[in-house]
Design a protein around this motif. Structure first.
Motif, mmCIF file in Angstrom:
data_model
loop_
_atom_site.group_PDB
_atom_site.id
_atom_site.type_symbol
_atom_site.label_atom_id
_atom_site.label_comp_id
_atom_site.label_asym_id
_atom_site.label_seq_id
_atom_site.Cartn_x
_atom_site.Cartn_y
_atom_site.Cartn_z
ATOM 1 N N HIS A 132 -25.532 2.710 1.019
ATOM 2 C CA HIS A 132 -24.705 1.474 1.638
ATOM 3 C C HIS A 132 -23.473 1.164 1.455
ATOM 4 N N SER A 133 -22.890 2.071 0.983
ATOM 5 C CA SER A 133 -21.223 1.867 0.694
ATOM 6 C C SER A 133 -20.522 2.232 1.997
ATOM 7 N N LEU A 134 -19.447 1.590 2.186
ATOM 8 C CA LEU A 134 -18.714 1.617 3.382
ATOM 9 C C LEU A 134 -17.198 1.696 3.096
ATOM 10 N N PRO A 135 -16.432 2.765 3.350
ATOM 11 C CA PRO A 135 -15.076 2.785 3.029
ATOM 12 C C PRO A 135 -14.258 2.029 4.033
ATOM 13 N N LEU A 136 -13.307 1.254 3.177
ATOM 14 C CA LEU A 136 -12.177 0.493 3.918
ATOM 15 C C LEU A 136 -10.914 0.722 3.564
ATOM 16 N N MET A 137 -10.150 1.160 4.299
ATOM 17 C CA MET A 137 -8.783 1.467 4.161
ATOM 18 C C MET A 137 -7.857 0.357 4.286
ATOM 19 N N GLU A 138 -6.881 -0.018 3.576
ATOM 20 C CA GLU A 138 -5.797 -1.161 3.588
ATOM 21 C C GLU A 138 -5.201 -0.843 4.978
ATOM 22 N N SER A 139 -4.969 -2.018 5.786
ATOM 23 C CA SER A 139 -4.454 -1.760 6.998
ATOM 24 C C SER A 139 -2.836 -1.621 6.902
ATOM 25 N N GLY A 140 -2.128 -1.496 5.826
ATOM 26 C CA GLY A 140 -0.755 -1.386 5.404
ATOM 27 C C GLY A 140 -0.123 -2.622 4.837
ATOM 28 N N LYS A 141 1.349 -2.211 4.790
ATOM 29 C CA LYS A 141 2.047 -3.167 3.992
ATOM 30 C C LYS A 141 2.198 -4.368 4.766
ATOM 31 N N ILE A 142 2.236 -5.635 4.406
ATOM 32 C CA ILE A 142 2.561 -6.651 5.082
ATOM 33 C C ILE A 142 3.899 -6.900 5.469
ATOM 34 N N LEU A 143 4.437 -7.089 6.663
ATOM 35 C CA LEU A 143 5.785 -7.009 7.141
ATOM 36 C C LEU A 143 6.630 -8.116 6.582
ATOM 37 N N PRO A 144 7.736 -7.921 6.322
ATOM 38 C CA PRO A 144 8.839 -8.943 5.854
ATOM 39 C C PRO A 144 8.687 -10.309 6.565
ATOM 40 N N GLY A 145 8.640 -11.346 6.084
ATOM 41 C CA GLY A 145 8.803 -12.831 6.798
ATOM 42 C C GLY A 145 7.175 -13.071 7.205
ATOM 43 N N VAL A 146 6.272 -12.465 6.833
ATOM 44 C CA VAL A 146 4.854 -12.626 7.198
ATOM 45 C C VAL A 146 3.921 -13.055 6.099
ATOM 46 N N ARG A 147 3.243 -14.319 6.237
ATOM 47 C CA ARG A 147 2.423 -14.843 5.273
ATOM 48 C C ARG A 147 1.124 -14.779 5.961
ATOM 49 N N ILE A 148 0.135 -14.594 4.843
ATOM 50 C CA ILE A 148 -1.270 -14.431 5.392
ATOM 51 C C ILE A 148 -1.948 -15.169 4.307
ATOM 52 N N ILE A 149 -2.934 -15.927 4.900
ATOM 53 C CA ILE A 149 -4.168 -16.411 4.119
ATOM 54 C C ILE A 149 -5.498 -16.102 4.639
ATOM 55 N N ILE A 150 -6.407 -16.290 4.089
ATOM 56 C CA ILE A 150 -8.002 -15.831 4.315
ATOM 57 C C ILE A 150 -8.565 -17.242 4.292
ATOM 58 N N ALA A 151 -9.312 -17.525 5.624
ATOM 59 C CA ALA A 151 -9.867 -18.961 5.579
ATOM 60 C C ALA A 151 -11.110 -18.778 6.184
ATOM 61 N N ASN A 152 -12.038 -19.724 5.781
ATOM 62 C CA ASN A 152 -13.376 -19.867 6.362
ATOM 63 C C ASN A 152 -13.153 -20.132 7.950
ATOM 64 N N PRO A 153 -13.682 -19.182 8.904
ATOM 65 C CA PRO A 153 -13.275 -19.606 10.097
ATOM 66 C C PRO A 153 -14.232 -20.843 10.729
#
Length: 1569
Positions: free
Chosen positions: A1352-1373
């Protein structure tokens, strides 16, 4: 009209009729052919009935009750309606009909019929369809046939009558005919819904609530629909902004498809079996239900059984010391005595082998094998070696000579079947057996040798899997005479191996059972004693003489007793089924060895033959007595032939197995008063392994006959079938074990399996062995009854354990056969086996369909079989398949090769013509649907994270403010100013180069050319378009340079451009409405385009697709004004709109976002810094330039950064797939951008051309970044196969990476790699990391990292390096609270280049503020975030950035819009699709969607339409196994039906609308019940 038996027919006509009926029953001719020939034969003898208009080919038949008294003439019903007597039991037929009637009373249930494309349906016009018998089709006929005459229950009782009898309790007017419940072809009209009862069991009151497969409220769907209505009462839910769906409004759910699904949903909403209580943990929190034993189930209560001892083996003084000694004795004392008579296909004696000839010829064979093969010094075979015996079934004499030749030469014969083709069913496994036995020589007959397939040189080819063999012909004329002084060495029987008998296991593997010489002799003695054989008796043998009972009686024991064997070949039985009875009469034979099939055939073909007299028979050995259904053949046979001198005590069933030889045999007694043993057992009890004499439930019983007592000198006991061999109780079913000299000793060469089978020590209740001698497992299931009689209830091989209960394949076959009418399938050709899906066995039934049955009829029969099996065995059938006649693999004697059939089923090459899957009823061990826990508040989540030391999941790219760079473009606020500045400072610097499909430069633009062209366009907009500042302009251009010039022209004129993909000239009807929609929704004041597209927009085809009069003004930029504009427009405020970006999402939503000038400049700067772009660089771009990052890279970045862009339109790759890579190589490009569709095109189109590309000088070694521009989870399989494929052409494996963008922010991540020396220069990002997550945890919105390759393993690849000036947070929808590291949530983004909002006509403010201006509910509540609508997680890695910070990797899992909520869990379509594509080589693409909580799987088939139905079980299996979901509908379509957009993303919602509107033209649609 009467049956033929009451017509005065001449004898030869009767003979011919009997043959016809046999042919029909065996499936050798079609029903239609039968009718034709039959009516021709008896047409002349029919009394003419003028005015009736009746078709003579459809006789009405009556059947007189068969009672022992009145059975002088046996009236056969027409064989299409009769069932196979081997499985025939009238009680059982009644039971089945009653079970069906019971289901019918319970209320109707409509199960949707599968739909097929016309080309798949065998065309059966009404005239080609033979109407079923119409007797008892109506009341009048019932009364016409003798009113009120009670008929015996021997006949099969028609279902309608059963119901009326069940209701009125009257038995008077039952017409006993087997006929269809509908007359004529009206079956089609009255649809199957009327016939189908409900498929659930038991009393519905005590059900607790059924597991909800469809978790919507009941009021939204009408459950009980009148049969006529076809529309469901609810339209598809609209997806978000449904008015903007590309297909217009949500399709109203009408039409055939939706009605069928509705039927299916209604079926599934009915209660199933009671849900199960307990669970076990399947190595994870996800719980698979395990079947708990029902506390009320019957348990064994008897005392522990005792081993039963057979009588003493009496030693008779003149018994020979070995079998060879017996042969020598008879060959010399009475050489003229007949040993074996063989028959030709006309039933005439072909050849009589005397004992003298057998002795002389066997010696000759022995001498020649030992002395004439190889050289004197190196003989090929030595005593003790194994040799193969390959003889056809019609040549027992040659076989017998060869067999005894081997015994005399002290060789070990291995008799096998004749391989007819190189790919015979099971022949490969036989080859393995020969190889493992070390066989190098094969003995065969002359005729057989000539018939073997040969190569052009006349050599016999090596069969698949076979060792290299020397073929040795044993005919005397080919052999030299042994010298006078040579004599075989005849010893007493010892422990050397005498012969090896092959045995096919359940899984198809072939084992060799070794039998020692002493066992061989003892077995012959035991048979002689129990059968009372005496010298010179005549025995008729119909069985296969190469193995089993046929070998033991017809080849071995017969020689020991100097008996005369009359051998009847299978080929003669096919022509004349009565031949064996005729030979018994002709030779006054004392003994006959038959199978119940032969008795059944004799009954079928039996005519009023006056001369039949069976009084000479003292013993009729029934070899397949271990099939519990043989009893019905024995009874019916006795019934008919008792009046012909057959004595009841003559019928002697025996039980045998390859391992234990004869286990038990009924002795021929003289005392006819003692009736044979009978047991009427409850099937319910048997399924729990206990013996219960049937009580109240009369429906499901199994009647068993005894197979006599144990063999002389043997000890028999019954042990538990699995686990420790513990003795059973007296009322328990177990496996019979035998302790005797006369059994096999081992499986050749397999010591482990031998130990488990031949060296078993049964234990008593305290665990002590009951004997010091080992027992042999027989593979037979049964019990020892009173008086030491053995009863066999089935075979271990046919055992299927479903949900902890045992079912026997034979019993299920019998139930299927008892379902009337039998007009649709061939009776002897039904295979039942089990396959393991989701930790339990599932029952599969495969039958051969008659060519003349209609779709409806077959489907109706199938549904009734399902109900019957459900009603009688209380077990669901997982899959019922019908295949075309004669397509199931056969065994050499014409039976079904089970393991091969199962193999074909599992690998998807059975090619059924009808499939019915019922996973909903069978699969009861699914994990419980997930109950959503009440959400924990966001504050407690945050505190919890802090306490457990987990950081909040947030990450950012480099800070734009702190980055020092010599970026000249920074000082300009607007892109239009940057272009003017470049046109002044570097006028001739080339910014854009466009390539055509040949790879040559089509056109290019320098800074000044672009500037001047843009000026002219601006003038045109002002003069001809009369546009104001801020007006919207739609740019409808093919990918190229015109598009870029038009864009900057708009900026110069102060207009807002919108890029629109032009309509496809070959597909205007579907592509033009999208163009129109974007133009309207974006409120464009005018359109700019090329002259060609101008024409296209006003063409006849266009006016058919849209209303062309409502286009805004269209400007043709191929014709530009000469003068330049007086003044270029300069925007006053950088926050005003620069352009609009419109795109259709995968869910079919059209969404436009607004990009301000500030955001546009910030975006370009961010990309410039991330990718290190400056004027001396060259970048190759193979993307669609209409939206998202593709547009920005194609149109904007070169102007901002000054680098040269080499533009390659993706459409050109369809002409020349190598174009992009050749351009990259030719221009020595280091950075390139592409889309997944481009990458896929290269992988598929160039997969076989890497060598030729290499020779053309294609070199990718300079590429350091190849970025896939996407708005989805990275397609790791595609990027890996691309990297692998082009590794040989120099592509660095780390060069390929991905980007991620969405509507609210067109690029969040972009991963440039820095290979080689560049890695030290500051801005390099680390490699993209891959992690493996548990797919089951993801469904619960949790991330659980696992090792690579774990289940049941699923490979996930990182989506790339975050662009300059971009902030990301993970939130509960849901709660909008921040989540911790490695938690799955919605990705929120804050950046200078976020879009400033949706551009909609409707001004949907709530959506706007939610998506673009969200704040966290806890923690940092000030920052304004945009919600991407994608689920993902952040994970801090061990790698460091250039700044020394730990690198945060962003993993995108999938879009919230696309995710499917099923059983309370969240599934991403791509995961299910990946599983499905893997299941069969012919599935090229797959898409899944849900409809009213049913999972619909659409697969594209690359293969013949015959393979379509193979996919249904495979798709259902894999989704169950890997995702714990039941597929509701499987749709098989042609290649290219699943719509895919330009980014290579599947448009699942369009597909769904197309499916519901019935527009897919599917090859096959299966509705799983």
């Amino acid at each position: 009209m009467a049956d033929r038996d009451t017509l005065p027919l001449p004898l030869e006509v009767r003979d011919r009729l009997a043959e016809l009926e046999l042919e029909l029953s065996e499936g050798d001719i079609t029903q239609k052919g039968y009718e034709k020939k039959r009516s021709k034969l008896i047409g002349a003898f029919l009394p003419k009935a003028p005015g009736k208009g009746m078709d003579p080919s459809v006789p009405h038949e009556r059947r007189t009750p068969v009672t022992p008294g009145s059975s002088s003439r046996y009236h056969r019903r027409r064989s299409s309606g009769s069932r196979d007597e081997r499985y025939r039991s009238d009680v059982h037929t009644e039971a089945v009909q009653a079970a069906l009637a019971k289901q019918k009373e319970r209320g109707k249930m409509a199960v949707p019929m599968p739909s097929k494309r016309r080309s798949l349906v065998v065309q059966s016009s009404m005239d080609a369809y033979t109407p079923p018998d119409t007797s008892s089709g109506s009341e009048e006929e019932g009364s016409m046939q003798g009113e009120g005459t009670p008929t015996s229950s021997q006949g099969s009782i028609n279902m309608e009558n059963w119901i009326s009898r069940a209701i009125h309790g009257s038995t008077t007017s039952s017409t006993t005919s087997s006929s269809s419940t509908q007359s004529g072809g009206s079956g089609a009209a009255s649809r199957l819904a009327d016939v189908m009862g409900q498929t659930h069991l038991g009393k519905s009151e005590n059900h607790s609530t059924p597991p909800d497969v469809t978790s919507y409220t009941t009021d939204s769907i009408q459950v009980e629909r009148p049969q006529g209505s076809t529309t469901a009462s609810r339209a598809t839910p609209k997806y978000g902004n449904a008015e903007l769906m590309e297909t217009g409004d949500g399709v109203p759910v009408g039409g055939r498809v939706s009605a069928k699904i509705q039927q299916l949903v209604n079926t599934l909403k009915r209660p199933k079996r009671p849900p199960l209580r307990e669970f076990f943990v399947d190595d994870f929190e996800e719980l698979l239900e395990v079947q708990q034993p029902d506390p009320n189930q019957p348990k064994a209560e008897g005392a522990q059984m005792l081993a039963m001892r057979g009588e003493q083996l009496g030693v008779v003084t003149n018994w020979p010391p070995s079998l060879e000694a017996a042969l020598q004795r008879w060959g010399t004392i009475s050489p003229k005595a007949p040993c074996l008579t063989t028959m030709d296909t006309n039933g005439k004696p072909l050849y009589i082998l005397t004992y003298g000839k057998l002795w002389v010829r066997s010696m000759k064979v022995a001498y020649n094998i030992l002395h004439k093969l190889g050289s004197k010094q190196e003989p090929m075979v030595r005593p003790g070696d194994r040799v193969a015996l390959v003889f056809p079934n019609n040549d027992p004499a040659a076989f017998m000579v060869a067999f005894y030749g081997c015994l005399l030469a002290e060789l070990v014969p291995v008799p096998i079947e004749v391989p007819l083709t190189r790919k015979d069913a099971g022949s490969q496994q036989i080859g393995f057996l020969l190889g493992s036995c070390g066989v190098t020589v094969a003995l065969t007959s002359d005729a057989c040798h000539k018939g073997l397939p040969k190569s052009t040189t006349g050599e016999i080819p090596q069969f698949k899997g076979w060792p290299k063999l020397l073929w040795f012909v044993t005919e005397s004329k080919h052999l030299s005479k042994p010298p006078r002084d040579w004599f075989p060495h005849i010893k007493d029987a010892n422990n050397d191996t005498a012969y090896i008998e092959y045995k096919t296991c359940k899984d198809g593997s072939v084992l060799g059972v070794t039998v020692m010489r002493i066992a061989l002799l003892t077995h012959c003695q035991a048979l002689t004693q129990s059968c009372g054989y005496t010298e010179a008796e005549t025995i008729v043998n119909v069985l296969d003489f190469k193995k089993d009972v046929g070998l033991w009686h017809g080849i071995l024991t017969s020689v020991m007793n100097m008996m005369h064997v009359i051998s009847i070949p299978y080929s003669l039985m096919k022509v004349n089924p009565l031949s064996w009875i005729q030979k018994v009469c002709q030779y006054k034979a004392k003994v006959a060895c038959v199978k119940s099939r032969d008795m059944h055939w004799a009954l079928v073909a039996h005519k009023d033959q006056r001369d039949i007299n069976l009084s000479s028979l003292r013993m009729l050995v029934v070899a397949d007595g271990s099939n519990p259904w043989s009893i019905s053949s024995c009874d019916a046979f006795l019934n008919v032939f008792q009046s012909k001198g057959l004595k009841p005590e003559v019928i002697c069933p025996c039980a045998s197995s390859p391992e234990a030889l004869t286990v038990a045999i009924r002795r021929p007694t003289d005392d006819s008063n003692q009736p044979p043993g009978r047991g009427v057992l409850s099937m319910q009890g048997l399924s729990h392994g206990v013996i219960r004499v049937d009580s109240e439930e009369k429906l499901s019983v199994l009647t068993l006959q005894d197979v006599g007592t144990a063999m002389p000198g043997a000890l028999v006991c019954v042990v538990k079938p699995d686990g420790v061999p513990q003795l059973c109780k007296t009322d328990e079913i177990g496996e019979l074990c035998v302790c005797s000299v006369a059994t096999g000793t081992s499986y050749y060469g397999l010591s482990g399996m031998t130990k488990n089978t031949f060296e078993v020590f049964p234990m008593n209740s305290v665990g002590a062995p009951i004997s010091e001698y080992p027992f042999t497992r027989t593979g037979l299931l049964g019990f020892v009854g009173p008086g030491g009689l053995c009863f066999i209830a089935g075979k271990m091989d046919g055992l299927m354990v479903v949900g902890g209960r045992r079912h026997n394949a034979d019993d299920i076959v019998a139930t299927a056969l008892a379902v009337e009418p039998m007009k649709f399938v061939y009776r002897g050709r039904i295979a039942v086996f089990s396959i393991t899906v989701l930790h339990d066995e599932r029952i599969v039934v495969v039958a051969e369909q008659r060519p003349d049955s209609t779709e409806e009829d077959s489907f109706q029969w199938m549904s009734r079989v399902l109900q019957a099996i459900d009603g009688i065995h209380q077990v669901g059938v997982y899959c019922l398949a019908l295949v075309p006649s004669n397509t199931l693999p056969k065994t050499p004697l014409g039976g079904i090769h089970l393991s091969e059939s199962k193999q074909l089923f599992l690998e998807g090459s059975l090619h059924p013509c009808n499939v019915l899957m019922c996973p909903h009823t069978c699969v009861t061990n699914l994990p419980k649907p997930r109950q959503k826990q009440p959400e924990i508040g966001p504050a407690s989540v945050m505190v919890g994270n802090l306490v457990s030391g987990k950081r909040i999941a947030q990450a950012s790219g480099r800070d734009l403010g702190q980055m020092e760079d010599n970026d000249q473009a920074r000082k300009f606020l607007f892109l239009s100013e940057v272009l003017q500045w470049r046109a002044q400072t570097t006028p001739d610097h080339v910014l854009y180069t466009l390539l055509n499909s040949r790879g040559t430069i089509a056109s290019s633009l320098s800074c000044v050319q672009l500037h001047k062209r843009a000026e002219k366009i601006a003038t045109m907009l002002a003069e001809r378009g009369h546009l104001q500042d801020g007006d919207h302009v739609a740019l409808v251009y093919p990918p190229g340079i015109d598009l870029i010039a038009a864009f900057y022209g708009c900026l110069y004129a102060g207009c807002v451009p919108i890029t629109v993909r032009p309509p496809h000239p070959q597909n205007i009807a579907t592509t033009l409405p999208t163009v129109k929609m974007i133009v309207e929704v974006s409120r464009s004041a005018c359109m700019m385009t090329t002259a060609v597209i101008c024409k296209l927009l006003r063409s006849k085809e266009a006016s058919a697709a849209v209303d062309v009069r409502t286009w805004p003004p269209v400007l043709d930029t191929d014709d530009l004004p000469k003068k330049k504009p007086p003044l270029l427009y300069k925007p006053s405020n950088p926050d005003t709109l620069a352009y609009l970006d419109f795109s259709v999402s995968t869910t079919g939503m059209l969404a436009g976002v607004k990009m301000s000038h500030t955001a546009t400049s910030a975006f370009c700067r961010s990309i410039k810094l991330q990718c290190e772009l400056y004027p001396s660089r060259e970048v190759a771009i193979c993307l669609d330039p209409y939206c998202g990052l593709g547009f920005v890279i194609w149109c904007l970045c070169s102007v901002y950064s000054g680098h040269q862009s080499i533009l390659i339109p993706p459409s050109e790759l369809e002409v020349n797939p190598a174009l992009w890579l050749l351009a990259v190589s030719q221009y020595k490009v280091r950075d390139t951008f592409c889309s997944y569709s481009v990458m896929e095109l290269c992988t598929k189109g160039l997969g076989l051309q890497t060598e030729s590309l290499k020779s053309r000088g294609l070199d990718l070694s300079r590429v350091r970044t190849c970025v896939v521009v996407a708005e989805e989870r990275p397609r790791i399989a595609l990027t890996q196969s691309f990297s692998k494929l082009f590794k040989d052409l120099g592509l660095h494996p780390r060069a390929v990476s991905t980007s991620f963008g969405c509507r609210v922010n067109l690029a969040i991540c972009l991963q440039p790699h820095r290979l080689g020396k560049l890695a030290d220069q500051g801005t390099s990002g680390p490699d993209p990391t891959t992690v493996y997550v548990d797919m089951r945890a993801l469904r619960h919105d949790r991330v659980r990292l696992v090792e690579r390759g774990s289940p049941h393993s699923l490979p996930l690849m990182e989506s790339g390096k975050i662009l300059p000036g971009v902030r990301i947070i993970i939130a509960n929808p849901e709660t909008k609270g921040p989540l911790g590291d490695s938690h799955l949530g919605e990705i929120w983004v804050c950046s200078g280049h976020n879009a400033s909002g949706y551009f909609t006509v409707y001004g949907d403010e709530a959506l706007q503020s939610d998506h673009f201006n969200s704040r966290l509910s806890f923690g940092d509540t000030q920052t304004i975030w945009a919600r991407t609508g994608y689920l993902g997680f952040l994970r801090r890695t061990e790698l460091t950035d250039a700044s020394g910070e730990r690198h945060d990797a962003l993993y995108v899992v999938g879009a919230l819009d696309e995710a499917m909520e099923l059983r309370g869990m969240r599934y991403h379509p791509i995961d299910i699709e990946t599983s499905v594509i893997r299941t069969h080589k012919s599935i090229t693409e797959c898409a899944v969607f849900t409809w009213t909580n049913l999972l619909v799987v659409v697969v594209e088939l690359d293969g013949s339409e015959q393979e379509a139905l193979d996919l249904v079980p495979l798709v259902t299996n894999v989704v169950l196994e890997e995702h714990y979901l039941i597929v509701g509908v499987v749709v098989v379509v042609d290649i290219g039906v699943i719509p895919i957009n330009s980014r290579g993303e599947k448009q699942r919602m369009h597909l769904r609308d197309g499916f519901l509107a019935d527009q897919l033209d599917p090859i096959y649609v299966a509705y799983n019940m």
